[in-house]
Design a protein around this motif. Structure first.
Motif, short mmCIF file in Angstrom:
data_model
loop_
_atom_site.label_atom_id
_atom_site.label_comp_id
_atom_site.label_asym_id
_atom_site.label_seq_id
_atom_site.Cartn_x
_atom_site.Cartn_y
_atom_site.Cartn_z
N ARG A 1 -13.13 -18.84 -39.99
CA ARG A 1 -14.22 -19.83 -39.96
C ARG A 1 -13.66 -21.22 -39.68
N LEU A 2 -12.50 -21.51 -40.26
CA LEU A 2 -11.86 -22.79 -39.99
C LEU A 2 -11.44 -22.87 -38.52
N GLU A 3 -10.85 -21.79 -38.03
CA GLU A 3 -10.45 -21.77 -36.62
C GLU A 3 -11.66 -21.92 -35.71
N PHE A 4 -12.76 -21.26 -36.05
CA PHE A 4 -13.91 -21.29 -35.16
C PHE A 4 -14.52 -22.69 -35.07
N ALA A 5 -14.34 -23.48 -36.09
CA ALA A 5 -14.84 -24.86 -36.03
C ALA A 5 -14.19 -25.61 -34.87
N ILE A 6 -12.94 -25.23 -34.53
CA ILE A 6 -12.25 -25.81 -33.37
C ILE A 6 -12.64 -25.07 -32.09
N GLN A 7 -12.60 -23.73 -32.16
CA GLN A 7 -12.91 -22.92 -30.98
C GLN A 7 -14.32 -23.22 -30.47
N ARG A 8 -15.23 -23.52 -31.36
CA ARG A 8 -16.62 -23.81 -31.00
C ARG A 8 -16.70 -24.92 -29.95
N ARG A 9 -15.89 -25.95 -30.13
CA ARG A 9 -15.92 -27.06 -29.18
C ARG A 9 -15.41 -26.64 -27.81
N TRP A 10 -14.38 -25.79 -27.82
CA TRP A 10 -13.83 -25.25 -26.56
C TRP A 10 -14.88 -24.41 -25.84
N ILE A 11 -15.58 -23.55 -26.57
CA ILE A 11 -16.59 -22.69 -25.97
C ILE A 11 -17.76 -23.50 -25.44
N LEU A 12 -18.23 -24.46 -26.25
CA LEU A 12 -19.35 -25.29 -25.82
C LEU A 12 -19.01 -26.14 -24.60
N TRP A 13 -17.75 -26.57 -24.50
CA TRP A 13 -17.33 -27.35 -23.34
C TRP A 13 -17.59 -26.56 -22.06
N TRP A 14 -17.29 -25.26 -22.08
CA TRP A 14 -17.45 -24.43 -20.89
C TRP A 14 -18.85 -23.85 -20.78
N ALA A 15 -19.52 -23.68 -21.90
CA ALA A 15 -20.90 -23.17 -21.83
C ALA A 15 -21.82 -24.20 -21.20
N GLY A 16 -21.48 -25.48 -21.39
CA GLY A 16 -22.25 -26.54 -20.77
C GLY A 16 -23.60 -26.74 -21.44
N ARG A 17 -24.42 -27.53 -20.78
CA ARG A 17 -25.75 -27.80 -21.32
C ARG A 17 -26.75 -27.67 -20.19
N GLY A 18 -27.99 -27.45 -20.56
CA GLY A 18 -29.02 -27.29 -19.55
C GLY A 18 -30.36 -27.00 -20.19
N SER A 19 -31.26 -26.51 -19.39
CA SER A 19 -32.63 -26.28 -19.85
C SER A 19 -32.92 -24.81 -20.12
N LYS A 20 -31.89 -23.97 -20.08
CA LYS A 20 -32.12 -22.54 -20.23
C LYS A 20 -32.08 -22.10 -21.69
N THR A 21 -32.77 -20.99 -21.96
CA THR A 21 -32.72 -20.36 -23.29
C THR A 21 -31.39 -19.65 -23.43
N ARG A 22 -30.62 -20.02 -24.45
CA ARG A 22 -29.28 -19.44 -24.64
C ARG A 22 -29.33 -18.31 -25.65
N LEU A 23 -28.77 -17.17 -25.27
CA LEU A 23 -28.66 -16.01 -26.15
C LEU A 23 -27.19 -15.82 -26.51
#
Length: 402
Positions: A94-116
């Motif tokens: 869980r501690l590691e994922f707090a960091i990994q989350r930012r890495w994943i979100l950086w590449w997931a990007g943002r937009g107007s789509k429904t994310r699953l």
């Protein structure tokens, strides 16, 4: 419905590498990406992982490539090589994922789509509500707690949490699904399926010469010889039916010396998965001699559907009640005792014919990942419509790359 599908994107947290053996994760993502975008996040690794599995050392550097684009809609991302220690230390993860989350979100990007958000392992339950998703899907291939490398109590606790947090669950066998429904009623059975690409062409004949030289009739076991395989049953089969040649395709992790001593048993080692259909077509039956365990009674192995697509009968022990429907429709033979198993193999060999192969292959070739995704997509679309989920959450709009 098509418009709703085009406005979706998927983040799949997997415990498997994209280029490893395809199980359920990669084929479903491969189907989804034909219409919708997918970010496939591979297995988490660290120096500690490599100490246990030295062959994975190259994986420590894959993150440097960022998200690799495989198709217009499919990208594969390696997590950062931090301090992953596995499921036995969920607090550290869980501690590691707090960091990994930012890495994943950086590449997931943002937009107007429904994310699953898709999870294939209960360890990832801590990712729920952290990646800007509107719905969570838990995709279950096996009874995780039944693996010999699993800590049963920790795995079960993590899975209960994942089931409560998930909106939908897809399980690869009915018994597996039944176990999950008390914690998540929206659990659906979606069986394994074949990779149609492997059935569309023949490998070069020289790759199959070793098999063609073996006498007929032939029967095959395709897979790893491990603790869930009944070796004594295979030995009995080879002894009782000395005219039948048994082909063992795959690695062995057991003491198989009694089998190797038999003249009609042939160990052929690992083979490319695209060769498997051609090997099966050169046999009269495919064997699934599994012991009945908590793990095996909750699966319907891929090898059952590969055999059918190749036009030969899968002959199984009675390890799973999911086989009952296939047996009833004469798409599987089930031996409920050692003698019955041997008799079922003998019958399958005797009944092997052009007519039989045509009937079995017509059914088997319909068991595709495309069909499985249509089944899943219907459930997902219905859920999103019922919950009136449309568009990203505020978290998704503000997270990711700028």
């Amino acid at each position: 419905m098509p418009n709703a599908r085009l406005s979706r994107e998927h983040v799949y947290l997997s415990c498997n590498f994209w280029d490893s053996l395809w199980i359920i994760q990669q084929p479903i993502c491969n189907e989804i990406q034909k219409d919708e975008s997918v970010l496939y996040v591979e297995r988490f690794v660290s120096v500690f992982t490599v100490l246990r599995y030295p062959r994975l050392w190259r994986r420590l550097f894959t993150w440097l490539r960022g998200a690799r684009s495989l198709t217009r809609n499919l990208r594969v991302l390696a997590p950062l090589p931090l301090f992953h220690l596995g499921h036995r230390f969920p607090r550290i993860f869980r501690l590691e994922f707090a960091i990994q989350r930012r890495w994943i979100l950086w590449w997931a990007g943002r937009g107007s789509k429904t994310r699953l958000l898709w999870l294939d392992n209960p360890l990832y339950e801590c990712a729920v509500s952290r990646l800007g998703e509107q719905a969570v899907i838990y995709h279950v291939a096996d009874e995780v707690s039944a693996f010999p490398t699993s800590h049963r109590e920790i795995s079960q606790a993590l899975e209960k949490s994942a089931l409560r947090k998930a909106n939908l669950v897809f399980a690869a066998a009915e018994q597996l699904a039944a176990d999950k429904r008390p914690w998540q009623p929206r659990t659906y059975t979606v069986w394994n399926a074949i990779d149609t690409r492997a059935f569309e062409s023949e490998p070069p004949l020289e790759r199959l010469q070793e098999i063609d030289r073996l006498p007929k009739p032939r029967v095959a076991f395709v897979g790893v010889l491990d603790r869930w395989v009944d070796l004594s049953l295979l030995e009995l089969l080879a002894t009782r039916l000395p005219h039948v040649h048994l082909l063992l395709i795959g690695p062995s992790h057991l003491d198989d010396r009694p089998l190797r001593a038999l003249p009609n048993v042939h160990f052929l080692g690992r083979r490319d998965r695209f060769e498997i259909p051609s090997i099966l077509r050169r046999c009269s039956a495919s064997l699934v001699p599994f012991k009945k365990t908590k793990l095996t009674e909750r699966i319907v192995p891929l090898k059952v559907f590969e055999a059918l697509a190749a036009g030969i009968m899968p002959v199984c022990t009675d390890f799973s009640t999911d086989l009952d429907a296939l047996e009833r429709d004469r798409f599987a033979a089930v031996g409920r005792s050692p003698d019955a198993f041997v008799a079922a193999v003998e019958r399958a060999v005797a009944e092997d014919s052009i007519t039989s192969r045509d009937r079995l292959s017509r059914f088997g070739l319909r068991q595709t990942w495309g069909e499985r995704w249509m089944q899943m997509n219907s459930v997902i679309t219905g859920y999103l419509a019922a919950e009136r989920i449309d568009g990203p959450t505020p978290a998704a709009k503000t997270s990711g790359r700028s």
